[in-house]
Design a protein around this motif. Structure first.
Motif, PDB file in Angstrom:
ATOM      1  N   ARG A 123       0.810  -1.224   0.000  1.00  0.00           N
ATOM      2  CA  ARG A 123       0.000   0.000   0.000  1.00  0.00           C
ATOM      3  C   ARG A 123       0.840   1.269   0.000  1.00  0.00           C
ATOM      4  NH1 ARG A 123      -4.916  -1.504  -0.095  1.00  0.00           N
ATOM      5  NH2 ARG A 123      -5.640  -3.415   0.919  1.00  0.00           N
ATOM      6  N   PRO A 161      -2.695   3.682  -3.896  1.00  0.00           N
ATOM      7  CA  PRO A 161      -3.939   4.314  -3.420  1.00  0.00           C
ATOM      8  C   PRO A 161      -3.747   5.809  -3.206  1.00  0.00           C
ATOM      9  CG  PRO A 161      -2.875   3.127  -1.638  1.00  0.00           C
ATOM     10  CD  PRO A 161      -2.077   2.839  -2.869  1.00  0.00           C
ATOM     11  N   TRP A 163      -6.040   7.991  -2.585  1.00  0.00           N
ATOM     12  CA  TRP A 163      -7.026   8.545  -1.660  1.00  0.00           C
ATOM     13  C   TRP A 163      -7.230   7.571  -0.505  1.00  0.00           C
ATOM     14  CZ3 TRP A 163      -8.744  13.408  -2.897  1.00  0.00           C
ATOM     15  CH2 TRP A 163      -8.500  13.827  -4.206  1.00  0.00           C
ATOM     16  N   ARG A 164      -7.617   8.088   0.646  1.00  0.00           N
ATOM     17  CA  ARG A 164      -7.860   7.249   1.815  1.00  0.00           C
ATOM     18  C   ARG A 164      -9.313   7.394   2.253  1.00  0.00           C
ATOM     19  NH1 ARG A 164      -3.823   8.627   6.478  1.00  0.00           N
ATOM     20  NH2 ARG A 164      -4.366  10.774   5.888  1.00  0.00           N
ATOM     21  N   LEU A 166     -11.785   6.093   5.516  1.00  0.00           N
ATOM     22  CA  LEU A 166     -12.019   5.419   6.786  1.00  0.00           C
ATOM     23  C   LEU A 166     -13.515   5.227   6.954  1.00  0.00           C
ATOM     24  CD1 LEU A 166     -11.230   4.333   9.591  1.00  0.00           C
ATOM     25  CD2 LEU A 166     -11.335   6.699  10.434  1.00  0.00           C
ATOM     26  N   TYR A 186      -9.010   4.037  -3.674  1.00  0.00           N
ATOM     27  CA  TYR A 186      -8.987   4.378  -2.266  1.00  0.00           C
ATOM     28  C   TYR A 186      -8.275   3.290  -1.468  1.00  0.00           C
ATOM     29  CZ  TYR A 186     -12.374   8.200  -2.710  1.00  0.00           C
ATOM     30  OH  TYR A 186     -12.990   9.372  -3.027  1.00  0.00           O
ATOM     31  N   HIS A 187      -7.463   3.703  -0.512  1.00  0.00           N
ATOM     32  CA  HIS A 187      -6.959   2.799   0.517  1.00  0.00           C
ATOM     33  C   HIS A 187      -8.006   2.813   1.621  1.00  0.00           C
ATOM     34  CE1 HIS A 187      -3.723   1.906   3.818  1.00  0.00           C
ATOM     35  NE2 HIS A 187      -4.652   0.975   3.723  1.00  0.00           N
ATOM     36  N   THR A 189      -9.806   1.707   5.091  1.00  0.00           N
ATOM     37  CA  THR A 189      -9.687   1.152   6.435  1.00  0.00           C
ATOM     38  C   THR A 189     -11.078   1.090   7.045  1.00  0.00           C
ATOM     39  OG1 THR A 189      -7.476   2.105   6.735  1.00  0.00           O
ATOM     40  CG2 THR A 189      -8.667   1.444   8.728  1.00  0.00           C
ATOM     41  N   THR A 206      -8.906  -4.467   1.923  1.00  0.00           N
ATOM     42  CA  THR A 206      -9.226  -3.491   2.956  1.00  0.00           C
ATOM     43  C   THR A 206      -8.504  -3.853   4.248  1.00  0.00           C
ATOM     44  OG1 THR A 206     -11.180  -4.720   3.695  1.00  0.00           O
ATOM     45  CG2 THR A 206     -11.506  -3.060   2.002  1.00  0.00           C
ATOM     46  N   MET A 220      -4.835   8.367  12.149  1.00  0.00           N
ATOM     47  CA  MET A 220      -4.851   8.488  10.692  1.00  0.00           C
ATOM     48  C   MET A 220      -4.425   9.886  10.232  1.00  0.00           C
ATOM     49  SD  MET A 220      -8.203   8.027   8.257  1.00  0.00           S
ATOM     50  CE  MET A 220      -8.182   8.262   6.469  1.00  0.00           C
ATOM     51  N   PRO A 222      -6.304  12.618   9.068  1.00  0.00           N
ATOM     52  CA  PRO A 222      -6.873  12.811   7.723  1.00  0.00           C
ATOM     53  C   PRO A 222      -6.386  14.103   7.083  1.00  0.00           C
ATOM     54  CG  PRO A 222      -8.569  12.148   9.279  1.00  0.00           C
ATOM     55  CD  PRO A 222      -7.352  12.463  10.090  1.00  0.00           C
ATOM     56  N   SER A 226      -8.404  12.561   2.141  1.00  0.00           N
ATOM     57  CA  SER A 226      -8.993  11.561   3.022  1.00  0.00           C
ATOM     58  C   SER A 226     -10.481  11.823   3.208  1.00  0.00           C
ATOM     59  CB  SER A 226      -8.317  11.582   4.398  1.00  0.00           C
ATOM     60  OG  SER A 226      -6.922  11.413   4.283  1.00  0.00           O
TER      61      SER A 226
END
Length: 339
Positions: A123, A161, A163-164, A166, A186-187, A189, A206, A220, A222, A226
């Motif tokens: 990742r 990835p 973009w993230r 959550l 997207y990554h 979580t 994921t 995290m 953000p 994010s």
């Protein structure tokens, strides 16, 4: 579910391992109206097999035809432009006289595809720098805001990835959201401290964590790439996490729930140390009003709104869930015909 460029790179790695020659084609510039964005990739094997896309299919047909007639003969990267003349635009189906410039790279062991795939599996966000004169490749860490760069000597592409996301809560809706979001670069979580929800979680690609959501948001940190979604309906899990997310630089913070529940949530969040501007960033009821009822439809609604915000699109009030449902209720009250 792989994003398109990861699928292309994996195919390149498999073909090279199998003893095939192949070449990687990347869109590096576009002018006018073009069907694919800069950075889009296509892999062509020596027998004409392809994965990915750089146009609506017309340019692919020409590239495949060249390989089938001549084989893969390039030894070094080459920059090729389609659509300069009216005849080319007509031949290749480029709309509105669009022009596409491609980098065609013959792949070999020095292309470092296996190493790139290994880093992507961890990742990492990777910058791949291709020397256009020698074909040599170097890999390095890319910053979150980095994008494709081209100069007279070097092509730099960004992989991983970008973009993230959550997601708080590992319920059914979260499964559909993650399956789509992973394919959108997207990554993802997923955070849920409730063991009964985590036990059956089986979504590849994921990361599942069981810490308290507000702690996860703090860890995290953000940034502007994010997004945070609260989907548990449980104030003990959602509220503190939303408070931390609203104080961050996250481009999107949303929460599931009815209009009434979201109004109560806003009243609770006012008791925390949030400014009016921070509280105004909360999107809830989350998603666009498309009449969604089922979890897959709701997932599409949420990701559509998130994509619009990510792309800087201003959405009219009519597509906001709260506004649209209030309008429907108002009409029903006036007509005496509830829907």
């Amino acid at each position: 579910m792989d994003s398109t460029d990861l699928e292309v790179l994996k195919s390149c790695g498999q073909w090279l391992d199998g003893g095939h020659r192949c070449q990687l084609v990347t869109v590096i510039r576009t002018w006018g109206s073009s069907p694919r964005p800069e950075g889009a990739m296509l892999a062509i094997r020596d027998d004409g097999r392809v994965v990915g896309s750089v146009s609506g299919g017309c340019i692919e047909d020409d590239l495949i035809d060249q390989v089938r007639r001549q084989g893969i003969t390039r030894e070094l990267p080459e920059i090729v432009t389609y659509g300069i003349t009216a005849e080319q635009a007509h031949r290749f189906g480029l709309p509105c006289g669009g022009t596409i410039q491609l980098a065609i790279e013959p792949l070999s062991a020095s292309s470092r595809i296996p190493e790139l795939l290994q880093r992507l599996s961890a990742r990492e966000l990777v910058a791949r720098r291709l020397d256009l004169g020698s074909g040599e490749v170097t890999l390095g860490q890319a910053g979150p805001g980095m994008s494709l760069q081209i100069s007279a000597s070097t092509l730099t592409t960004v992989h991983g990835p970008r973009w993230r996301l959550l997601i708080i809560g590992a319920g059914q809706l979260s499964r559909f959201l993650t399956q789509i979001a992973v394919g959108m670069d997207y990554h993802v979580t997923v955070c849920d401290p409730r063991e009964e929800y985590r036990a059956d979680w089986q979504v590849e690609g994921t990361e599942l964590v069981h810490a308290m959501p507000d702690d996860v948001v703090i860890e995290m940190r953000p940034d502007a790439r994010s997004a945070v979604l609260a989907l548990t309906h449980d104030p003990k899990l959602d509220d503190l996490a939303l408070m931390e997310a609203l104080k961050s630089d996250a481009f999107y913070v949303g929460a599931i729930g009815s209009r009434a529940n979201n109004a109560k949530r806003r009243e609770r969040l006012k008791l925390f140390d949030l400014t009016d501007a921070q509280l105004a960033r909360l999107r809830g009821p989350v998603g666009l009003y498309i009449g969604s009822k089922t979890p897959p439809e709701i997932a599409i609604s949420i990701l559509a709104e998130m994509t619009a915000v990510k792309n800087g699109v201003t959405l009219p009030n009519e597509v906001q869930v709260e506004y649209a449902k209030n309008a429907v209720a108002s009409v029903a009250a006036e007509t005496g015909n509830p829907r």
